[in-house]
Design a protein around this motif. Structure first.
Motif, PDB file in Angstrom:
ATOM      1  N   LEU A 126       0.910  -1.464   0.201  1.00 45.92           N
ATOM      2  CA  LEU A 126       0.163   0.110   0.274  1.00 45.92           C
ATOM      3  C   LEU A 126       0.706   1.212   0.036  1.00 45.92           C
ATOM      4  N   GLY A 127       2.424   0.521  -0.396  1.00 37.97           N
ATOM      5  CA  GLY A 127       2.723   1.799  -0.145  1.00 37.97           C
ATOM      6  C   GLY A 127       3.470   2.735   1.081  1.00 37.97           C
ATOM      7  N   ASP A 128       4.334   3.051   0.917  1.00 39.41           N
ATOM      8  CA  ASP A 128       5.329   3.717   2.437  1.00 39.41           C
ATOM      9  C   ASP A 128       4.498   4.480   3.049  1.00 39.41           C
ATOM     10  N   GLY A 129       5.212   4.223   4.442  1.00 38.02           N
ATOM     11  CA  GLY A 129       4.280   4.373   5.789  1.00 38.02           C
ATOM     12  C   GLY A 129       2.611   4.014   5.644  1.00 38.02           C
ATOM     13  N   ALA A 130       2.361   2.964   5.016  1.00 42.85           N
ATOM     14  CA  ALA A 130       0.598   2.587   5.183  1.00 42.85           C
ATOM     15  C   ALA A 130       0.420   1.163   6.317  1.00 42.85           C
ATOM     16  N   ALA A 131       1.881   1.223   6.555  1.00 40.57           N
ATOM     17  CA  ALA A 131       1.648  -0.070   8.069  1.00 40.57           C
ATOM     18  C   ALA A 131       1.073   0.747   9.799  1.00 40.57           C
ATOM     19  N   PRO A 132       1.981   1.829   9.820  1.00 42.46           N
ATOM     20  CA  PRO A 132       1.266   2.398  10.920  1.00 42.46           C
ATOM     21  C   PRO A 132      -0.098   3.051  10.419  1.00 42.46           C
ATOM     22  N   ILE A 133      -0.258   3.160   9.396  1.00 43.84           N
ATOM     23  CA  ILE A 133      -2.095   3.742   9.543  1.00 43.84           C
ATOM     24  C   ILE A 133      -2.846   2.741   9.688  1.00 43.84           C
ATOM     25  N   CYS A 134      -2.635   1.583   9.012  1.00 49.27           N
ATOM     26  CA  CYS A 134      -3.064   0.305   9.626  1.00 49.27           C
ATOM     27  C   CYS A 134      -3.302  -0.002  10.389  1.00 49.27           C
ATOM     28  N   ALA A 135      -2.259   0.091  11.246  1.00 48.08           N
ATOM     29  CA  ALA A 135      -2.597  -0.436  12.516  1.00 48.08           C
ATOM     30  C   ALA A 135      -2.953   0.713  13.771  1.00 48.08           C
ATOM     31  N   ALA A 136      -3.039   1.682  13.067  1.00 47.31           N
ATOM     32  CA  ALA A 136      -4.041   2.411  13.368  1.00 47.31           C
ATOM     33  C   ALA A 136      -5.483   2.645  13.856  1.00 47.31           C
ATOM     34  N   ALA A 137      -5.736   2.211  12.292  1.00 44.46           N
ATOM     35  CA  ALA A 137      -7.259   1.744  12.084  1.00 44.46           C
ATOM     36  C   ALA A 137      -7.554  -0.255  12.172  1.00 44.46           C
ATOM     37  N   LEU A 138      -7.060  -0.766  12.608  1.00 45.01           N
ATOM     38  CA  LEU A 138      -7.364  -1.738  12.930  1.00 45.01           C
ATOM     39  C   LEU A 138      -7.257  -1.110  15.044  1.00 45.01           C
ATOM     40  N   VAL A 139      -6.811  -0.009  15.395  1.00 45.04           N
ATOM     41  CA  VAL A 139      -7.102  -0.167  17.037  1.00 45.04           C
ATOM     42  C   VAL A 139      -8.175   0.140  17.114  1.00 45.04           C
ATOM     43  N   VAL A 140      -8.724   1.224  15.795  1.00 43.06           N
ATOM     44  CA  VAL A 140     -10.006   2.333  16.069  1.00 43.06           C
ATOM     45  C   VAL A 140     -11.138   0.521  15.886  1.00 43.06           C
ATOM     46  N   ALA A 141     -11.064  -0.166  15.213  1.00 37.49           N
ATOM     47  CA  ALA A 141     -11.836  -1.555  14.661  1.00 37.49           C
ATOM     48  C   ALA A 141     -12.065  -1.558  15.736  1.00 37.49           C
ATOM     49  N   LEU A 142     -11.102  -2.196  16.401  1.00 39.49           N
ATOM     50  CA  LEU A 142     -11.510  -3.229  17.534  1.00 39.49           C
ATOM     51  C   LEU A 142     -11.904  -2.436  18.554  1.00 39.49           C
ATOM     52  N   THR A 143     -11.311  -1.670  18.862  1.00 39.87           N
ATOM     53  CA  THR A 143     -12.192  -0.753  19.907  1.00 39.87           C
ATOM     54  C   THR A 143     -13.882  -0.390  19.638  1.00 39.87           C
ATOM     55  N   GLY A 144     -14.582  -0.101  18.483  1.00 41.18           N
ATOM     56  CA  GLY A 144     -15.319  -0.063  18.328  1.00 41.18           C
ATOM     57  C   GLY A 144     -16.438  -1.018  18.486  1.00 41.18           C
ATOM     58  N   LEU A 145     -15.723  -2.263  17.842  1.00 36.01           N
ATOM     59  CA  LEU A 145     -16.371  -3.723  17.982  1.00 36.01           C
ATOM     60  C   LEU A 145     -16.830  -3.959  19.281  1.00 36.01           C
ATOM     61  N   ASN A 146     -15.408  -3.797  20.642  1.00 38.08           N
ATOM     62  CA  ASN A 146     -16.385  -4.284  21.666  1.00 38.08           C
ATOM     63  C   ASN A 146     -16.715  -3.197  22.296  1.00 38.08           C
ATOM     64  N   TRP A 147     -17.150  -1.670  21.753  1.00 37.30           N
ATOM     65  CA  TRP A 147     -17.587  -1.076  22.724  1.00 37.30           C
ATOM     66  C   TRP A 147     -19.555  -0.942  21.821  1.00 37.30           C
ATOM     67  N   LEU A 148     -19.876  -1.998  20.725  1.00 37.77           N
ATOM     68  CA  LEU A 148     -20.910  -2.396  20.446  1.00 37.77           C
ATOM     69  C   LEU A 148     -20.983  -3.394  21.245  1.00 37.77           C
ATOM     70  N   GLY A 149     -20.763  -4.297  22.058  1.00 35.32           N
ATOM     71  CA  GLY A 149     -21.086  -4.731  22.990  1.00 35.32           C
ATOM     72  C   GLY A 149     -19.996  -6.366  23.672  1.00 35.32           C
ATOM     73  N   VAL A 150     -20.040  -6.774  25.176  1.00 34.95           N
ATOM     74  CA  VAL A 150     -19.579  -8.069  24.827  1.00 34.95           C
ATOM     75  C   VAL A 150     -19.504  -9.228  24.171  1.00 34.95           C
TER      76      VAL A 150
END
Length: 440
Positions: A126-150
């Motif tokens: 995905l080009g240079d510098g994509a890894a931090p963006i993907c890592a940040a997106a995963l943190v946001v996605a997992l936080t949102g998923l578990n915020w929806l409920g146990v």
């Protein structure tokens, strides 16, 4: 009164299969794809190489037997935080909760997010510098998923762990059935000690204690947590033994030691490009599985911290409708994002984050081991649905193991370890301002 209590605090809503999936998923991360090369390089022979994985599983089971007593006697969403508070008081417990929120869990979440991102971007550049963006997106996605409920988080964990086990089974089958057997070779010279090898192995087994953070949400009798923990570690130990045996059969001890990506070499050498792609997907799934489990358990410590500290009470709000600590999840996700961004400025995100978290993690695990002994002495008559067998031999062995791992992590880490310890130290400075409770 009863309905309100059910809504405002953790309730038993999880089945044993959810707890086992959480425990297996958090342990079987990317380590099993990285650590075998280090273990092989420090093992004098095949028997020692396989034997040390069995020893690592048995030592982890010893720790689980100690933890099962604490979890069944004091079931609480705070897990270790709650045990430390009972044993040593609120100040040390606060430092642990602060460490989990700022170093241990958030650092692990950031680390796993980077592993996921590295393998994802290797498959699809995905080009240079994509890894931090993907890592940040995963943190946001997992936080949102578990915020929806146990249930959303636990069900996702169940499916991800299933995929992970299927993937490891494919590696095992490839090593035993499809890959040609490696030509036997002379054992490689090694100056490594059993203690050093055990450090690598036990790091790969690390994370099994996270299951205690859902002990208050597990259905059934309180002693059920012991069966869940033991079953989880038996599954993990069996997987680790079979996977490493498959590596050994296909590549030999020297081949494992000389490989930077042993699973990729096995699968790629057996099935070509499709095999290499498959193993990259498996590592990404393993990191994702561990990251989701880390998000679930870490937020519960932050919840317990908010319950104990009046000025952090916003962290201690339990969402009764979703049955999850929503505010704690958001705070944890925000700090993990900051760590993702901070690690992006370094050359080795994986190494930096391991150094950042390891000494703090093993130090507090040692204190939990001592807490079991202290609480046994202080509360001898309290009901203990599960008692650690061969007490105090097994708790002493558990404490000795953690002490050695703490020593090793301090001896083999750099400035990042000091930074992690310094962040924990800031908690001691903040405690007088955050704790406004009146003392008798």
């Amino acid at each position: 009164m009863s309905a309100r209590t059910t809504q405002s605090e953790p309730a038993p809503v999880l089945e044993a299969r959810h707890a086992i999936a959480l425990c297996v998923g958090v342990v079987v991360g990317a380590g099993i794809f990285r650590t075998p090369a280090l273990v092989a390089a420090n093992s004098p022979g095949d028997a020692e190489f396989l034997g040390v994985w069995l020893i690592g599983g048995l030592i982890s089971i010893v720790g689980a037997l100690c933890y099962a007593e604490l979890a069944s006697t004091y079931p609480h969403a705070g897990g270790d935080y709650h045990y430390l508070e009972r044993a040593y008081g609120h100040r040390l417990a606060f430092l642990y909760g602060w460490a989990r929120l700022t170093v241990i869990q958030t650092g692990s979440l950031a680390l796993l997010a980077y592993i996921f991102a590295d393998y994802l971007t290797a498959l699809w550049p995905l080009g240079d510098g994509a890894a931090p963006i993907c890592a940040a997106a995963l943190v946001v996605a997992l936080t949102g998923l578990n915020w929806l409920g146990v249930q959303a988080g636990a069900s996702t964990q169940l499916w991800l762990t299933g995929l992970e086990i299927v993937g490891l089974s494919l590696v095992i089958v490839a090593g035993f059935v499809f890959a040609p057997e490696a030509v036997s070779e002379t054992a490689i010279p090694s100056e490594g000690s059993l203690g050093l090898v055990l450090v690598f192995v036990l790091l790969t087994f690390g994370g099994w204690s996270e299951i205690v953070y859902v002990s208050a949400e597990l259905r059934g009798s309180r002693q059920r947590i012991a069966a869940v923990m033991i079953a989880s570690l038996v599954i993990v130990t069996a997987l680790y033994l079979l996977v490493n045996w498959a590596y050994l059969r296909a590549l030999g001890l020297g081949g494992i030691a000389g490989s930077d990506a042993v699973a990729t070499e096995l699968m790629g050498g057996t099935f070509g490009r499709p095999g290499a792609v498959l193993i990259s997907l498996l590592v990404a799934v393993a990191a994702l599985t561990s990251a989701n489990a880390t998000a679930i358990t870490g937020a519960r410590t932050a919840y317990a911290l908010g319950q104990a500290m009046p000025r952090l009470r916003w962290l201690g709000r339990w969402d009764g409708q979703r049955r999850t600590p929503g505010n704690a999840l958001i705070a944890q996700g925000g700090i993990a994002l900051l760590l993702v961004l901070a690690a992006a400025s370094g050359r080795d995100e994986f190494g930096l984050l391991v150094e950042f978290t390891a000494p703090v993690f093993w130090g507090f695990l040692l204190l939990v081991g001592f807490a079991q002994i202290l609480l046994r002495h202080r509360h001898p008559d309290i009901e203990r649905p599960f008692r650690t067998p061969w007490y105090p031999l097994l708790p002493a062995l558990f404490c000795a193991t953690n002490a050695y791992l703490l020593y090793s992590s301090l001896m083999h880490t750099g400035a990042s370890a000091l930074l992690g310890l310094a962040v924990v130290g800031t908690g001691a400075l903040l405690l007088p301002f955050l704790d406004s409770r009146k003392r008798r």
